[in-house]
Design a protein around this motif. Structure first.
Motif, PDB file in Angstrom:
ATOM      1  N   ARG A  52     -10.418  40.926-127.503  1.00  0.00           N
ATOM      2  CA  ARG A  52     -10.540  39.809-126.246  1.00  0.00           C
ATOM      3  C   ARG A  52      -9.615  38.621-126.657  1.00  0.00           C
ATOM      4  NH1 ARG A  52     -12.414  35.159-128.554  1.00  0.00           N
ATOM      5  NH2 ARG A  52     -14.300  35.039-129.064  1.00  0.00           N
ATOM      6  N   SER A 101      -8.959  28.606-122.511  1.00  0.00           N
ATOM      7  CA  SER A 101      -9.477  27.844-121.574  1.00  0.00           C
ATOM      8  C   SER A 101      -8.065  27.566-120.596  1.00  0.00           C
ATOM      9  CB  SER A 101      -9.978  26.486-122.333  1.00  0.00           C
ATOM     10  OG  SER A 101     -10.799  27.018-123.136  1.00  0.00           O
ATOM     11  N   GLU A 141     -12.269  31.005-120.187  1.00  0.00           N
ATOM     12  CA  GLU A 141     -13.313  30.017-120.853  1.00  0.00           C
ATOM     13  C   GLU A 141     -13.179  28.571-120.073  1.00  0.00           C
ATOM     14  OE1 GLU A 141     -13.698  30.235-124.891  1.00  0.00           O
ATOM     15  OE2 GLU A 141     -14.674  32.335-124.481  1.00  0.00           O
ATOM     16  N   ARG A 146      -8.851  35.574-133.433  1.00  0.00           N
ATOM     17  CA  ARG A 146      -8.925  34.241-132.738  1.00  0.00           C
ATOM     18  C   ARG A 146      -8.079  33.585-134.149  1.00  0.00           C
ATOM     19  NH1 ARG A 146     -15.026  32.572-131.715  1.00  0.00           N
ATOM     20  NH2 ARG A 146     -15.884  32.740-133.809  1.00  0.00           N
ATOM     21  N   TYR A 178     -19.431  25.470-125.686  1.00  0.00           N
ATOM     22  CA  TYR A 178     -18.625  26.634-126.261  1.00  0.00           C
ATOM     23  C   TYR A 178     -19.471  27.568-126.967  1.00  0.00           C
ATOM     24  CZ  TYR A 178     -15.577  28.834-129.671  1.00  0.00           C
ATOM     25  OH  TYR A 178     -14.804  29.920-130.422  1.00  0.00           O
ATOM     26  N   VAL A 186     -19.559  31.422-125.718  1.00  0.00           N
ATOM     27  CA  VAL A 186     -18.700  32.564-126.398  1.00  0.00           C
ATOM     28  C   VAL A 186     -19.680  33.436-127.293  1.00  0.00           C
ATOM     29  CG1 VAL A 186     -18.433  31.602-128.808  1.00  0.00           C
ATOM     30  CG2 VAL A 186     -16.403  32.516-127.725  1.00  0.00           C
ATOM     31  N   ALA A 232      -9.264  34.822-125.348  1.00  0.00           N
ATOM     32  CA  ALA A 232     -10.444  33.861-124.363  1.00  0.00           C
ATOM     33  C   ALA A 232      -9.702  32.524-124.200  1.00  0.00           C
ATOM     34  CB  ALA A 232     -11.695  34.062-124.993  1.00  0.00           C
TER      35      ALA A 232
END
Ligand code: GLU
Length: 284
Positions: A5, A9, A41, A211, A193, A197, A7
């Motif tokens: 993924r 913001s 997010e 990430r 967060y 998450v 993700a």
């Protein structure tokens, strides 16, 4: 099957650092016949804007990235986070914290030891020992409060050493205690967060979290939440962060290096892939 993924913001435009992360996650899934998920997010309502959400999708599509629909926007799933908080409350692990940032800093300094955790000044525990009666009275009076995890109690409850597998660093022993009593629901948002998450990665069946290494530390807390809430533990790949010509990390302040500014100046998606150094991965 592998599921990765990206993700972001939606609090700004994507830059080259994001392009690296998104392309790495996307192509890792594609190479292994897996799936790729885009998650927005957006729990920080003060900073997130729909305009950036749209821009993110446009920029990713331009890079040649395809994701599964529907896209999960965290702000539309607050019930899931509330359920997680309820479970932790039932386990007796959360307490309301009324402190302001200023009070925390003052209190930490007064105790003449402002110990720092990986996320800044460690919470000195001011609200941990308040009586139920005081908590109730302040909540009834609508005093804004966050919910903190009683970290020591949580770690004691799990009662086993937790680890995760990191693609670049091997087996890591989780050390959530060093973070102190982290906030799991903020004053301004009914989640955080760390909580959202961890729950989302589980609910979406993410097998590989790819990430930036700037989020490596958070994984200590996420691993604990997984153990407490019986969530699956993905494999992690905390990748390097890209730097600009001056050796500084790309950030939202680099307006000229947003993907859209680069695109508007005539740079092609292929050139972005070259610039972030992922040509080999894409040609594999
Ligand atoms: N939403 C986070 C950010 O934009 C990334 C979350 C993650 O990859 O775990 O920094």
């Amino acid at each position: 099957m592998i599921i990765t993924r990206f993700a972001p913001s939606p609090s700004g435009y994507l830059h080259l650092g994001h392009a690296y992360s998104a392309l790495l996650a996307y192509h890792t899934s594609q190479q292994q016949g897996g799936r790729f998920i885009l998650r927005i997010e957006d729990i920080d309502i003060g900073r997130c804007r729909t305009e950036f959400d749209h821009a993110i999708r446009e920029d990713l599509a331009w890079l040649g990235i395809h994701w599964q629909e529907p896209v999960r926007r965290q702000s539309e799933h607050l019930d899931d986070y509330a359920a997680g908080l309820e479970r932790l409350t039932a386990m007796g692990l959360l307490y309301p914290c009324f402190c302001t940032r200023k009070e925390i800093i003052r209190e930490a300094a007064r105790a003449n030891q402002a110990p720092h955790g990986p996320e800044g000044v460690l919470y000195p525990g001011t609200c941990r020992t308040r009586t139920d009666a005081e908590r109730k009275q302040r909540i009834d009076a609508s005093e804004p409060h966050a919910l903190r995890l009683n970290m020591k109690q949580a770690v004691d409850l799990v009662a086993e050493s937790l680890t995760w597998t990191d693609a670049e660093q091997g087996t890591i022993i989780a050390d959530p205690l060093s973070f102190g009593d982290v906030i799991l629901a903020r004053k301004e948002a009914p989640t955080s967060y760390h909580l959202s998450v961890s729950l989302d990665d589980h609910l979406q069946g993410i097998t590989h979290v790819i990430r930036g290494v700037d989020l490596f530390g958070s994984t200590h807390v996420h691993r604990l939440l997984q153990a407490l809430l019986n969530l699956s533990t993905p494999t992690y790949h905390h990748h390097k962060l890209l730097n600009d010509e001056e050796g500084k990390r790309y950030a939202k302040r680099h307006k000229a290096l947003t993907l859209r500014a680069l695109r508007e100046s005539g740079v092609t998606a292929e050139e972005i892939v070259q610039r972030v150094g992922l040509v080999d991965l894409m040609n594999d």
